[in-house]
Design a protein around this motif. Sequence first.
Motif, PDB file in Angstrom:
ATOM      1  N   GLN A  57       0.999  -1.426   0.244  1.00  0.00           N
ATOM      2  CA  GLN A  57       0.022  -0.102   0.466  1.00  0.00           C
ATOM      3  C   GLN A  57       0.602   1.480  -0.265  1.00  0.00           C
ATOM      4  O   GLN A  57       0.055   2.080  -0.326  1.00  0.00           O
ATOM      5  N   HIS A  58       1.830   0.883   0.178  1.00  0.00           N
ATOM      6  CA  HIS A  58       2.856   2.828   0.128  1.00  0.00           C
ATOM      7  C   HIS A  58       4.060   1.949  -0.113  1.00  0.00           C
ATOM      8  O   HIS A  58       4.772   2.294   0.299  1.00  0.00           O
ATOM      9  N   ALA A  68       7.373   3.715   0.472  1.00  0.00           N
ATOM     10  CA  ALA A  68       8.240   3.749   1.961  1.00  0.00           C
ATOM     11  C   ALA A  68       9.338   3.377   2.111  1.00  0.00           C
ATOM     12  O   ALA A  68      10.527   4.357   2.902  1.00  0.00           O
ATOM     13  N   TYR A  95       9.343   4.412   8.912  1.00  0.00           N
ATOM     14  CA  TYR A  95       7.287   4.756   7.931  1.00  0.00           C
ATOM     15  C   TYR A  95       7.174   5.955   9.408  1.00  0.00           C
ATOM     16  O   TYR A  95       6.849   6.438   8.993  1.00  0.00           O
ATOM     17  N   ALA A 114       6.614   9.081   8.353  1.00  0.00           N
ATOM     18  CA  ALA A 114       5.108   9.402   7.735  1.00  0.00           C
ATOM     19  C   ALA A 114       3.108  10.074   8.501  1.00  0.00           C
ATOM     20  O   ALA A 114       2.446  10.555   8.195  1.00  0.00           O
ATOM     21  N   ASP A 142      -4.018   1.161   9.810  1.00  0.00           N
ATOM     22  CA  ASP A 142      -4.048   1.482   8.669  1.00  0.00           C
ATOM     23  C   ASP A 142      -5.425   0.733   8.080  1.00  0.00           C
ATOM     24  O   ASP A 142      -5.001   1.260   6.923  1.00  0.00           O
TER      25      ASP A 142
END
Length: 565
Positions: A199-200, A203, A293, A297, A318
């Motif tokens: 999803q990221h 990162a 992370y 973030a 998340d």
Amino acid sequence: MTDQLIKPGGRSVSDPAEREALKETLEDYTLRFAPRSYRKWGPGVVAVSALGGIAYLADFAIGANVGIANGTGSALWGILFFAVVIVVTGYPLAYYAARYNIDLDLITRGSGFGYYGSIVTNVIFASFTFIFFATEGAIMAQGLNLGLHIPMWAGYLLSSLVVIPLVIYGMKALSKLQVWTTPLWLVMMVLPFAYLLIQHPGAFDTFMGFGGIDPETGEHLNKGVSFAGAMLSAGVCLALIAQIAEQIDYLRFMPPKTEENSRKWWTAVLTAGPGWVLFGAIKQIIGLFLAVYLISATIDNVGIANQPVHQFVEIYQDFLPHWLALTLAVILVVISQIKINVTNAYSGSLAWTNSFTRVTRTYPGRLVFVVLNVGIALALMLSDMFSFLNNLLNFYANCGIAWIAVVATDIVVNKYLLGISPKHPEFRRGMLYAVNPVGFVSVIVSATASILVYFHVFGDAVQPYSPLVALGLAIVLPPILAIATRGKYYLRRSDDGIDLPMYDENGNPSDAKLWCCVTQTEFERPDMIASALPGPDGEKQYISSLALACDKTGEHVLPADPPVR
């Protein structure tokens, strides 16, 4: 086992508590060789049980801490160096434990330390177990505080007391616990990390470019890769070098190696022995990744980003509601803490018991030392050891490296390359000298020198390299001292007075049984030695290593070989 138990020393055991203490000794094999008759598990079960103990979350905190202090690049090189050292030093120890069914203390005795000389390494190992018990207990307390609002002091107490009942029953209970909880632990740890990567994807770039945090100001730094930074990172990670001793506490229960099970046997030994570091290094990298992370973030609070419970709460929420994320994070922390701390408490109790019994020739029961080890860990937790974890681990690493590297060097170099040290391990009282200077002096010198380097005695420039000093001296000194002493302090006797062969046709310890004249119990051949005291009719008698360890008079100890002129 006869109906009446005879306590070492010849006195009849009639008190129920004393009977249980002796039975516990026989069941757990605290002080001795693990007999074939007890080792009923297959290689896979032993390996899973051993690897279950590395479920600890301290790796996440260690990886986060070294990365925050030194930047991602230096931390990754430090973790790689740590992994290489663990594999190289851990292989010979794991092989000896699985092949000869003895723990690391018994291996250490015959690998350059002597019967009493290895007590110093027992203290080093016991320190490892309570340091990491405290680390894991603190992580569990953080989870209970976050999820259930339990005060930290109460969390420390709860995390300490919960493991004691589980540890009392030894390997049988631990193997079941580790096998049943490992799949759940793997799912709960791996899935959120995989989700984060998918999803990221950005990162990963942030992670690789992370340059550390200034501990004074909290500002982001731009540290590149440096040898000093890598060695400082490796120093913290190498505090885990003594983990091989906990792996060995399981590997000593491996079944005999045969042609039929050879592949499974080797796979289990390599995976659960030095192979534990593969999982450990991955967890350290994940811990650093999650910390970076969160810092970049989600939260800019280093004090929280390096705490595993907060790492998993933030990742879980998340994609899950906060209440469920918090619940799952707490469950993960509790499972992980119990899985490793039953091993820490169990292994620590073995180390303390070994030392105490050899010095006092009295066995008070392993439970006493379970409570002692847990009590020391609780004191560390209450002193907020998490706040000075890096310094504590760096200091300890120097001692751990010295011990493990000296024993590994004696096995590889002195036993196999030089042929000075006897290849087959010896651990029995009377067969060994009290102290062998080869290992004893080597570990004292290498640990002391590296600790002095770490505390800046030789200047700031060399301080980051204290792990290299410990490792270098631990590799160089044993062969030098073995050659200088001509190996004469390895064996006090060359013959144990028993005519039966020690090993079977496959090279495994024999399962032939002999009668112990003191405990009135049968023991397997590798655990026995002839008694210096003849029987009522002048016949030869045999005594177990356990009974001989508790012989206060020394009347059963065989005389030393005459000196060679």
